[in-house]
Design an enzyme around this catalytic site. Structure first.
Site, PDB file in Angstrom:
ATOM      1  N   SER A  62      -9.728   1.778   2.653  1.00 18.46           N
ATOM      2  CA  SER A  62      -8.849   2.565   1.839  1.00 18.46           C
ATOM      3  C   SER A  62      -7.793   1.736   1.118  1.00 18.46           C
ATOM      4  CB  SER A  62      -8.137   3.620   2.701  1.00 18.46           C
ATOM      5  OG  SER A  62      -7.337   2.997   3.689  1.00 18.46           O
TER       6      SER A  62
ATOM      7  N   LYS B 246       0.862  -1.180   0.000  1.00 20.86           N
ATOM      8  CA  LYS B 246       0.000   0.000   0.000  1.00 20.86           C
ATOM      9  C   LYS B 246       0.899   1.230   0.000  1.00 20.86           C
ATOM     10  CE  LYS B 246      -3.933   1.936   2.621  1.00 20.86           C
ATOM     11  NZ  LYS B 246      -4.862   1.705   3.765  1.00 20.86           N
TER      12      LYS B 246
ATOM     13  N   SER C 270     -10.014  -0.644   6.904  1.00 25.79           N
ATOM     14  CA  SER C 270      -9.456  -0.567   5.557  1.00 25.79           C
ATOM     15  C   SER C 270      -8.706  -1.780   5.052  1.00 25.79           C
ATOM     16  CB  SER C 270      -8.550   0.650   5.431  1.00 25.79           C
ATOM     17  OG  SER C 270      -9.337   1.798   5.296  1.00 25.79           O
TER      18      SER C 270
HETATM   19  N1  GLN Z   1     -13.409   4.202   6.256  1.00 29.27           N
HETATM   20  C1  GLN Z   1     -12.681   4.582   7.416  1.00 29.27           C
HETATM   21  C2  GLN Z   1     -12.221   6.010   7.289  1.00 29.27           C
HETATM   22  O1  GLN Z   1     -12.461   6.580   6.291  1.00 29.27           O
HETATM   23  C3  GLN Z   1     -11.532   3.657   7.665  1.00 29.27           C
HETATM   24  C4  GLN Z   1     -10.310   3.970   6.897  1.00 29.27           C
HETATM   25  C5  GLN Z   1      -9.144   3.121   7.274  1.00 29.27           C
HETATM   26  O2  GLN Z   1      -9.286   2.098   7.935  1.00 29.27           O
HETATM   27  N2  GLN Z   1      -7.964   3.581   6.908  1.00 29.27           N
HETATM   28  O3  GLN Z   1     -11.654   6.570   8.152  1.00 29.27           O
END
Ligand code: GLN
EC number: 6.3.5.7
Length: 483
Positions: A151, A76, A175
């Protein structure tokens, strides 16, 4: 060769059915021909990959072995990679070349893994659809009109499309697990402190945790083995021995007590997902698990608490991107204030700016007690709910997401609709617990995920249950059409 799992690759490399160089060449060619449809990579590190592959082959020829030696991976794009752009999918870091490797990257490279490239993601890991990337949205290989989740959507799409056998992800509120669910992968968010955060560009430091994304639990076990462990460079890293995650995969589930939180099956859950989750419960019962209904009464407050705490931490973490030391700088600033304002205004996308504003507001003198402190109290109540539940059950099971992968753009103008997608995943981050999502079926050709949560440091248990489930189901072996 691209269909092979990490475990199969390890065996193939060991018995010389193919070399790391051959495998890497095959996957780089696949990325080149297929990724334009998906946009799952931000950077492909072709030269580095070939060099690492040859080095791994040389190490094997010299008698070295190891499951990860010569196996390809993608990271990532928030894991720092020395000499390689690390963008966090933001214009702010579009020109940032990391001067060092994140601990996770360094550990996996030392184990002989081959870095194919850096995967697309939501900008600064904020999102659930991978639509907020400066480099454009990622498409779901199961249906190119749908989002892959976020994400870590690039990692998810790349693994699901067989462009790489495994990838790293990070999970601040879901995410790893949510994109794994939406692309039919197995993804594990470890216990907070199990995997070093050093060199992972911070979103919300008390919630962020890196982990493996793969097609099977067996592969997650192999990859987690290479990622986990104490790191003196991360002050929140925990000095606990790392168990052999592969050793307990086959353990019996006889008598295993699985709790089903009644709050997980309320309004908001797509009934077709509920059906698939019920079917997975029955499979686990056949394997000997005992099912109990439990309650997590404070779960209803989790989204509200998370969307105060995460932005609060983000507003602090992202204050370093000011256009002065590194990152994007606006053209011809009039003065220092103009430099800050325009660099941040032009360098950050809308969702990131929204979170910085919400976070700064929640932390401001007049509102700190009302929002931030209150959210921290809810966080403790949520943790207490889990501790009480784990007195009666060994594991908790439910859906990973309330909905299937939605159409690209469908939630674009409604940030709260996207935030609600995190309802089942964020509690594990607030409590610091490990969680795993595994493939559990399809509805209209789109994948469904089941989430398992365990007490602290019981990643081996999660992997064991998922592996046993995967021995009697084949959801995780299915490949999307065209890939
Ligand atoms: N959807 C969540 C957010 O937008 C989780 C994102 C994540 O786990 N990085 O914060």
């Amino acid at each position: 060769m691209h269909q092979l799992t990490l475990a199969e690759i390890a065996r193939g490399l060991a018995d010389k059915s193919f070399s790391a160089e051959e495998l890497t060449t095959t996957l780089l060619a696949r990325i080149k021909s297929l990724d334009p449809q998906l946009n799952s990579f931000i950077t492909v590190t072709e030269d580095l990959a070939m060099q690492q592959a040859r080095a791994a082959d040389a190490r094997r020829a010299a008698g070295e072995s190891g499951a990860l030696l010569g196996a390809p991976i993608a990271h990532k794009d928030l894991f720092c990679t020395q000499g390689v752009r690390t963008s966090c999918a933001s214009k702010m870091l579009d020109n940032f070349t990391a001067p060092y490797d994140a601990t996770v990257v360094a550990k996996l490279a030392a184990a002989g893994m081959v870095t194919l490239g850096k995967t697309n993601m939501d900008e600064f890991a904020m999102g659930s659809a991978n639509e907020s990337s400066h480099y454009g949205a990622v498409k779901n290989p199961w249906n190119l009109e749908h989002v892959p989740g976020g994400s870590s959507g690039g990692s998810a799409a790349a693994v699901a499309a067989r462009l790489t056998p495994v990838a790293t992800g990070t999970d601040t509120g879901g995410s790893i697990r949510q994109p794994a669910a939406l692309t039919s992968l197995t993804g594990l968010k470890p216990t907070y402190g199990r995997v070093s955060r050093w060199g992972m560009i911070a979103y919300a430091s008390s919630l962020d945790q890196g982990g493996p994304m793969a097609r099977s639990a067996e592969d997650c076990a192999l990859l987690l083995q290479g990622m986990a462990g104490f790191d003196a460079n991360d002050s929140t890293s925990i000095d606990e021995p790392v168990p052999d995650y592969s050793a307990s995969l086959e353990a019996s589930l006889q008598g295993l007590r699985i709790g089903i939180p009644k709050e997980y099956f309320g309004a908001g859950l797509d009934p077709r997902i509920a059906e698939q989750v019920q079917a997975s419960i029955q499979e686990l019962q056949k394997l000997g698990a005992v099912i109990k209904e439990i309650s997590l009464p404070n779960m209803q407050h989790a989204i509200a608490a998370y969307y105060v705490i995460a932005p609060a931490e983000a507003s602090s973490n992202l204050s370093r991107f000011d256009g002065v030391r590194f990152g994007y700088r606006c053209d011809n600033p009039k003065d220092l204030t103009d430099l800050y304002k325009r660099s941040r205004g032009e360098g950050f996308g809308v969702e990131v700016q929204r979170r910085i504003m919400v976070g700064a507001y929640a932390l401001s003198a007049g509102y700190y007690d009302a929002y931030y402190l209150k959210a921290q109290k809810i966080r403790r109540l949520i943790k207490n709910d889990f501790m009480a539940a784990f007195e009666d059950v060994d594991l908790i099971l439910g859906p990973t997401t309330p909905n299937l992968a939605w159409k690209l753009g469908a939630k674009g103008n409604d940030p709260v609709a996207a935030y609600l997608e995190d309802v089942y995943t964020i509690t594990a981050n607030l409590a610091g617990l490990p969680g795993l999502s595994m493939p559990a079926g399809f509805v209209d050709g789109l994948p469904v995920g089941v989430q398992l949560l365990a007490p602290y440091f019981q990643e081996a248990r999660l992997l064991n249950v998922a592996h046993r489930y995967q021995q009697v189901t084949d959801w995780h072996t299915r490949a999307p059409n065209g890939f």
